[in-house]
Design an enzyme around this catalytic site. Structure first.
Site, PDB file in Angstrom:
ATOM      1  N   LYS A 201       0.844  -1.202   0.000  1.00 36.54           N
ATOM      2  CA  LYS A 201       0.000   0.000   0.000  1.00 36.54           C
ATOM      3  C   LYS A 201       0.873   1.244   0.000  1.00 36.54           C
ATOM      4  CE  LYS A 201      -1.634   2.898   2.796  1.00 36.54           C
ATOM      5  NZ  LYS A 201      -1.613   4.128   1.960  1.00 36.54           N
ATOM      6  N   GLY A 254       7.291   5.360   8.067  1.00 33.69           N
ATOM      7  CA  GLY A 254       6.418   6.535   8.183  1.00 33.69           C
ATOM      8  C   GLY A 254       6.503   7.117   9.572  1.00 33.69           C
ATOM      9  N   SER A 255       5.372   7.614  10.068  1.00 32.49           N
ATOM     10  CA  SER A 255       5.377   8.355  11.330  1.00 32.49           C
ATOM     11  C   SER A 255       5.354   7.418  12.534  1.00 32.49           C
ATOM     12  CB  SER A 255       4.150   9.274  11.386  1.00 32.49           C
ATOM     13  OG  SER A 255       2.972   8.490  11.361  1.00 32.49           O
ATOM     14  N   THR A 256       5.831   7.928  13.662  1.00 30.20           N
ATOM     15  CA  THR A 256       5.788   7.174  14.912  1.00 30.20           C
ATOM     16  C   THR A 256       4.343   6.900  15.312  1.00 30.20           C
ATOM     17  OG1 THR A 256       7.907   8.068  15.608  1.00 30.20           O
ATOM     18  CG2 THR A 256       6.484   7.238  17.341  1.00 30.20           C
ATOM     19  N   GLY A 259       3.180   4.013  13.462  1.00 25.16           N
ATOM     20  CA  GLY A 259       3.951   2.878  13.973  1.00 25.16           C
ATOM     21  C   GLY A 259       3.347   2.332  15.261  1.00 25.16           C
ATOM     22  N   GLU A 277      10.136   1.622  10.559  1.00 23.37           N
ATOM     23  CA  GLU A 277      11.162   2.668  10.386  1.00 23.37           C
ATOM     24  C   GLU A 277      10.436   3.992  10.534  1.00 23.37           C
ATOM     25  OE1 GLU A 277      13.038   5.394   9.699  1.00 23.37           O
ATOM     26  OE2 GLU A 277      13.169   5.004   7.532  1.00 23.37           O
ATOM     27  N   CYS A 311      14.258  10.978   6.681  1.00 17.72           N
ATOM     28  CA  CYS A 311      14.233  10.437   8.044  1.00 17.72           C
ATOM     29  C   CYS A 311      15.593  10.501   8.722  1.00 17.72           C
ATOM     30  CB  CYS A 311      13.729   8.999   8.015  1.00 17.72           C
ATOM     31  SG  CYS A 311      14.708   7.915   6.940  1.00 17.72           S
ATOM     32  N   GLU A 408      10.179  15.472  14.856  1.00 16.05           N
ATOM     33  CA  GLU A 408      10.664  15.399  13.483  1.00 16.05           C
ATOM     34  C   GLU A 408       9.883  16.456  12.683  1.00 16.05           C
ATOM     35  OE1 GLU A 408      11.913  11.851  10.640  1.00 16.05           O
ATOM     36  OE2 GLU A 408       9.764  11.856  10.983  1.00 16.05           O
TER      37      GLU A 408
HETATM   38  P1  NAP Z   1       2.118   8.495   7.907  1.00 19.20           P
HETATM   39  O1  NAP Z   1       0.677   8.835   8.168  1.00 19.20           O
HETATM   40  O2  NAP Z   1       2.827   7.660   8.899  1.00 19.20           O
HETATM   41  O3  NAP Z   1       2.154   7.798   6.460  1.00 19.20           O
HETATM   42  C1  NAP Z   1       2.978   6.709   6.109  1.00 19.20           C
HETATM   43  C2  NAP Z   1       2.144   5.592   5.498  1.00 19.20           C
HETATM   44  O4  NAP Z   1       1.252   5.064   6.480  1.00 19.20           O
HETATM   45  C3  NAP Z   1       1.258   6.056   4.341  1.00 19.20           C
HETATM   46  O5  NAP Z   1       1.173   5.018   3.379  1.00 19.20           O
HETATM   47  C4  NAP Z   1      -0.062   6.248   5.025  1.00 19.20           C
HETATM   48  O6  NAP Z   1      -1.150   6.192   4.150  1.00 19.20           O
HETATM   49  C5  NAP Z   1      -0.073   5.080   5.972  1.00 19.20           C
HETATM   50  N1  NAP Z   1      -1.049   5.184   7.057  1.00 19.20           N
HETATM   51  C6  NAP Z   1      -1.597   6.316   7.590  1.00 19.20           C
HETATM   52  N2  NAP Z   1      -2.476   5.989   8.576  1.00 19.20           N
HETATM   53  C7  NAP Z   1      -2.478   4.645   8.666  1.00 19.20           C
HETATM   54  C8  NAP Z   1      -3.187   3.708   9.486  1.00 19.20           C
HETATM   55  N3  NAP Z   1      -4.066   4.105  10.417  1.00 19.20           N
HETATM   56  N4  NAP Z   1      -2.949   2.397   9.311  1.00 19.20           N
HETATM   57  C9  NAP Z   1      -2.070   1.972   8.395  1.00 19.20           C
HETATM   58  N5  NAP Z   1      -1.386   2.801   7.563  1.00 19.20           N
HETATM   59  C10 NAP Z   1      -1.589   4.130   7.711  1.00 19.20           C
HETATM   60  O7  NAP Z   1       2.942   9.804   7.697  1.00 19.20           O
HETATM   61  P2  NAP Z   1       2.391  11.239   7.216  1.00 19.20           P
HETATM   62  O8  NAP Z   1       1.168  11.630   7.991  1.00 19.20           O
HETATM   63  O9  NAP Z   1       2.263  11.176   5.755  1.00 19.20           O
HETATM   64  O10 NAP Z   1       3.595  12.171   7.657  1.00 19.20           O
HETATM   65  C11 NAP Z   1       3.600  12.697   8.982  1.00 19.20           C
HETATM   66  C12 NAP Z   1       4.991  12.688   9.563  1.00 19.20           C
HETATM   67  O11 NAP Z   1       5.504  11.367   9.578  1.00 19.20           O
HETATM   68  C13 NAP Z   1       6.020  13.494   8.808  1.00 19.20           C
HETATM   69  O12 NAP Z   1       5.955  14.837   9.117  1.00 19.20           O
HETATM   70  C14 NAP Z   1       7.289  12.826   9.246  1.00 19.20           C
HETATM   71  O13 NAP Z   1       7.698  13.362  10.491  1.00 19.20           O
HETATM   72  C15 NAP Z   1       6.906  11.388   9.439  1.00 19.20           C
HETATM   73  N6  NAP Z   1       7.310  10.562   8.263  1.00 19.20           N
HETATM   74  C16 NAP Z   1       8.443   9.844   8.357  1.00 19.20           C
HETATM   75  C17 NAP Z   1       8.873   9.117   7.259  1.00 19.20           C
HETATM   76  C18 NAP Z   1      10.132   8.334   7.331  1.00 19.20           C
HETATM   77  O14 NAP Z   1      10.847   8.241   6.350  1.00 19.20           O
HETATM   78  N7  NAP Z   1      10.423   7.690   8.439  1.00 19.20           N
HETATM   79  C19 NAP Z   1       8.150   9.126   6.075  1.00 19.20           C
HETATM   80  C20 NAP Z   1       6.963   9.855   6.024  1.00 19.20           C
HETATM   81  C21 NAP Z   1       6.558  10.570   7.134  1.00 19.20           C
HETATM   82  P3  NAP Z   1      -1.674   7.537   3.394  1.00 19.20           P
HETATM   83  O15 NAP Z   1      -0.539   8.467   3.269  1.00 19.20           O
HETATM   84  O16 NAP Z   1      -2.118   7.009   2.111  1.00 19.20           O
HETATM   85  O17 NAP Z   1      -2.778   8.058   4.236  1.00 19.20           O
END
Ligand code: NAP
Ligand code: MG
Length: 506
Positions: A201, A254-256, A259, A277, A311, A408
């Site tokens: 996904k 993605g985000s903590t 996670g 991660e 990240c 972050e």
């Molecule tokens: P995010 O919500 O954690 O998104 C990462 C992935 O998780 C996306 O595919 C997202 O789907 C999915 N996701 C979201 N809610 C979910 C749930 N309840 N169950 C399962 N999967 C879910 O991150 P973001 O909101 O886009 O970004 C927010 C912050 O996260 C950033 O500001 C940054 O600090 C951090 N981040 C870190 C990394 C990294 O490389 N470690 C990468 C991205 C973001 P959708 O996007 O399709 O909703």
């Protein structure tokens, strides 16, 4: 801050934009389930160009029912299909073939990803696309090297025993928008190398390269159901995947916050395994004896790499006091010199942030820090005009208790602090470690003893001394809130396996 001033961002190059749009027009926009593309019942997801805010595509969004179909197809392929039963060498050959096709389509991938994420096409050509291909090849090479253990002692006792590894089962792969191709390809290749089947996904904000990857999956001819790709909203499709009893493993970047949700969903459902991660707030320790020019250039480049949406970025800078002012001035000077602009052009060195929401978060965190007493040594801000551009920011005087220092930011923002040369390494490390995260730590010094002692003292999964990036054959992941488990190399492959011990009486 310069919010409200006319944008200084460079525009797309018209011919390159047209080539990218042509490439996007050929992307399949449905859900890849059980070897075929199908439409979705939910309303389509609109995909925007972060450099202009304009719509570039509409793609199908999976609901829970379609996630069910994808997991069922992957489970069937696991149970009955040839993939987990195939020899590792043959699995590796097919994964490597996928990498070859990405290489064939490298320019197309770079154009698509640039338009989708806002990143400069030159950076995607030089880093993301080759890194994704190399990571897939690396993971393919492990497919016939997954081994177990045979202890000698048991044979003498009239028994033979061994421990072997088996694929864990259906793997859900959930990827972010900052490096969509790299994340999707390397995780998929690792899962496949271990003999798992996959439901991928991608992030709704940047799903296009994963959909083209789906086209290449078809071209390789993986058995039906081996790789399924479902774009969808995190709260709907992502949540359905992490709750699903048929999913045995989640690999997530993605985000903590999400996670934590995966850990909770695992506990609620089937104790599915996970590798997480979750980003970081990495310290950079700069000593006066280091190659300061090289260090300043590296620190600056990292702050604008992916416009700060990276990240591993070193965002908390600690500099030995006698060289602090000069060093911060050098970093700020470099940052001020980078050209900001739309990704599809020759000139831009860094691009727009992924969304207006992400930019608003960066603006808010910087404003709150300045209101609380942080001082801008470089005061970039949101650029006026279309697109989600934000100039680089360097803050001095920011510290614990300020969001910009604790969280972050995922934008081009650096916090810098001096440290007294008399500070014992233990105390300096404690300051570097005074964060909830622990992904990376960077050290700049020529003193070998200091390097070795500090490398032990910092709480980080990856310690980089005097520059350089990750090593794709070595484990990557974080301490503390930066994640759980490791990717890459043998550890990364083993994460997609279960261990089974067999004892045979003789
Ligand atoms: P995010 O919500 O954690 O998104 C990462 C992935 O998780 C996306 O595919 C997202 O789907 C999915 N996701 C979201 N809610 C979910 C749930 N309840 N169950 C399962 N999967 C879910 O991150 P973001 O909101 O886009 O970004 C927010 C912050 O996260 C950033 O500001 C940054 O600090 C951090 N981040 C870190 C990394 C990294 O490389 N470690 C990468 C991205 C973001 P959708 O996007 O399709 O909703
Ligand atoms: Mg996008």
């Amino acid at each position: 801050m310069s919010a409200g001033e006319p944008t200084a961002a460079l525009p797309h190059d018209a011919a390159m934009l047209q080539r990218a749009r042509d490439a996007v027009a050929e992307i399949p926009t449905g859900l890849l389930i059980d070897g075929g593309w199908r439409p979705a019942e939910r309303p389509a997801i609109a995909v925007d160009d972060p450099a202009t805010g304009q719509r570039i595509a509409e793609v199908a969004a999976a609901g829970a029912a379609e996630v069910d179909l994808a997991v069922a197809a992957a489970a069937r392929a696991m149970r009955e299909g040839p993939w987990p039963r195939m020899g590792g060498t043959e699995r590796g050959r097919l994964i490597a073939r996928l990498a070859d096709l990405v290489e064939r389509d490298a320019e197309r991938m770079a154009l698509i990803e640039s338009l989708d994420t806002g990143g400069p096409v030159g950076v995607l050509r030089a880093f993301d696309v080759p890194m994704a291909i190399a990571a897939a090849r690396e993971n393919a090479s492990w497919a016939n090297k997954i081994t177990g253990e045979v202890p000698m002692v048991e044979a003498g006792a009239g028994a033979f025993a061994f421990a072997t590894r088996e694929p864990v089962g259906v793997a859900a792969i959930i990827t972010p928008w900052n490096a969509p191709l790299l994340m999707a390809l390397k995780k998929t290749a690792a899962a496949l190398a271990a003999g798992c089947t996959v439901v991928l996904k991608p992030a709704e904000l940047a799903p296009l390269s994963a959909l083209w990857l789906g086209r290449l999956v078809e071209e390789v001819g993986f058995p039906p159901g081996t790789v399924n790709i479902v774009v969808g909203e995190g709260a709907v499709a992502g949540q359905a995947l992490i709750d699903h009893p048929g999913v045995r493993m989640v690999s997530f970047t993605g985000s903590t916050a999400v996670g934590r949700g995966i850990v909770a969903a695992s506990a609620r459902s089937n104790l599915k395994r996970f590798v997480l991660e979750l980003g970081g707030k990495s310290p950079v320790l700069v000593f006066a004896d280091a190659d300061l020019d090289k260090a300043a250039a590296s620190v600056a480049r990292e702050i604008v790499f992916k416009s700060g949406q990276y990240c591993g970025a070193g965002t908390r800078l600690f500099v030995e006091a006698p060289v602090f002012e000069d060093f911060v001035r050098a970093v700020a000077g470099q940052l001020a010199g980078f050209r900001i602009g739309a990704g599809l052009g020759a000139g831009a060195e860094f691009g727009a942030l992924i969304s207006d929401r992400q930019r608003a978060r960066v603006v808010r965190l910087v404003e709150e820090a300045v209101a609380a007493g942080a001082e801008p040594a470089l005061a970039g801000g949101a650029l006026f005009g279309p697109g989600y551009f934000h100039g680089p920011v360097v803050l001095t005087g920011a510290g614990r208790g300020m969001g910009v220092f604790d969280m972050e930011v995922f934008g081009p923002v650096l916090c810098a602090r001096p440290f007294d040369p008399a500070t014992p390494l233990q105390a300096l490390a404690a300051e570097a470690n005074d964060t909830d995260y622990g992904l990376s730590a960077k050290i700049w010094t020529r003193d070998a003893s200091r390097i070795l002692r500090l490398a032990r003292l910092v709480e980080a999964g990856n310690v980089l001394v005097n520059g350089g990036g990750g090593e794709k054959a070595l484990p990557f992941g974080g301490f503390k809130l930066s994640g759980f488990g490791r990717e890459n190399g043998r550890e990364g492959i083993n994460a997609f396996t279960e261990i089974k011990t067999v004892r045979i009486g003789l």
